[in-house]
Design an enzyme around this catalytic site. Structure first.
Site, PDB file in Angstrom:
ATOM      1  N   CYS A 194       0.813  -1.225   0.000  1.00  0.00           N
ATOM      2  CA  CYS A 194       0.000   0.000   0.000  1.00  0.00           C
ATOM      3  C   CYS A 194       0.848   1.277   0.000  1.00  0.00           C
ATOM      4  O   CYS A 194       0.605   2.199  -0.793  1.00  0.00           O
ATOM      5  CB  CYS A 194      -0.969  -0.011   1.177  1.00  0.00           C
ATOM      6  SG  CYS A 194      -0.195   0.012   2.811  1.00  0.00           S
TER       7      CYS A 194
ATOM      8  N   HIS B  42      -2.356   1.037   6.884  1.00  0.00           N
ATOM      9  CA  HIS B  42      -2.828   0.945   5.496  1.00  0.00           C
ATOM     10  C   HIS B  42      -3.138   2.340   4.984  1.00  0.00           C
ATOM     11  O   HIS B  42      -3.576   3.208   5.736  1.00  0.00           O
ATOM     12  CB  HIS B  42      -4.070   0.057   5.397  1.00  0.00           C
ATOM     13  CG  HIS B  42      -4.480  -0.243   4.001  1.00  0.00           C
ATOM     14  ND1 HIS B  42      -3.679  -0.947   3.125  1.00  0.00           N
ATOM     15  CD2 HIS B  42      -5.598   0.095   3.298  1.00  0.00           C
ATOM     16  CE1 HIS B  42      -4.292  -1.060   1.956  1.00  0.00           C
ATOM     17  NE2 HIS B  42      -5.452  -0.425   2.033  1.00  0.00           N
TER      18      HIS B  42
ATOM     19  N   HIS C 210      -6.064   1.412  -4.014  1.00  0.00           N
ATOM     20  CA  HIS C 210      -5.061   1.023  -3.026  1.00  0.00           C
ATOM     21  C   HIS C 210      -4.525  -0.367  -3.345  1.00  0.00           C
ATOM     22  O   HIS C 210      -5.182  -1.163  -4.031  1.00  0.00           O
ATOM     23  CB  HIS C 210      -5.658   1.042  -1.611  1.00  0.00           C
ATOM     24  CG  HIS C 210      -6.830   0.127  -1.425  1.00  0.00           C
ATOM     25  ND1 HIS C 210      -6.978  -0.698  -0.337  1.00  0.00           N
ATOM     26  CD2 HIS C 210      -7.936  -0.113  -2.212  1.00  0.00           C
ATOM     27  CE1 HIS C 210      -8.107  -1.380  -0.436  1.00  0.00           C
ATOM     28  NE2 HIS C 210      -8.703  -1.040  -1.561  1.00  0.00           N
TER      29      HIS C 210
END
Length: 202
Positions: A89, A140, A152
């Site tokens: 990510c 994240h 993402h």
């Protein structure tokens, strides 16, 4: 002969009494030196979010960030990945911004120190969204692309993908959003100053 037998029997009886009166050896109990497992104190999303304030911003083109992020759609996910062949990510976010001349740190927690916070209702394409997924901190990050969606690199999907920010999984783990880039000529708004000006002009 009879006396000898009686004497032997007496000796056996006496020895049995002595053995019976001997104290039994105590069993040794092993002492465990294992430390008791202490569960970490639960931490709230609000507490994590409070650790992050405003940071540096960059001048850039939010629309270019949005379009660049979509070019990586379908790229396989790999933890620690930062190449065009596999990304995680934060590696994905760093690569997208770098392609637009903006250098961000490699780690999502370090990326969270840039920009200023915006509410979900104020989101614009190019804003960053931060979540707590598996650590007791930011773990994240995704890029907002409009219409309640973000792009993402996701472990759950195993690739760079588009997800709704309103999905229960992400909604329950959302920490905050940050605006890292300002469009050219766009000034950062100060909500407190706006309230003061509105009340003054009444």
């Amino acid at each position: 002969m009879g006396r000898l037998i009686i004497t032997i029997l007496c000796l056996f009886t006496a020895s049995g009494l002595v053995l019976a009166t001997q104290p039994k050896a105590r069993k040794k109990h092993s002492i465990s030196h294992k430390k008791a497992h202490v569960k970490p104190k639960p931490i709230s999303l609000r507490e994590i979010a409070s650790r992050y304030g405003d940071g540096p911003t960059f001048e850039g083109d939010p629309e270019a960030i949005r379009l660049t992020s979509l070019l990586f759609y379908g790229t396989p996910y790999r933890f620690g990945g930062s190449s065009s062949h596999a990304l995680d990510c934060s590696g994905f976010v760093q690569k997208v911004f770098r392609a637009n001349g903006i250098e961000l740190p490699r780690d999502s927690r370090a990326q969270a120190k840039y920009g200023y916070k915006v509410s979900l209702s104020e989101l614009k394409p190019g804003d960053l969204l931060f979540f707590k997924t598996y650590k007791r901190d930011v773990s994240h990050v995704g890029i907002y692309i409009g219409d309640g969606k973000m792009v993402h690199a996701a472990t759950r999907g195993g690739r760079v993908m588009v997800s709704s920010i309103h999905e229960p999984y992400y909604r329950q783990r959302f920490l905050f959003a940050k605006r890292v880039i300002e469009a050219k000529g766009e000034e950062k708004t100060d909500p407190i100053a706006e309230i003061i000006e509105r009340e003054t002009n009444r």
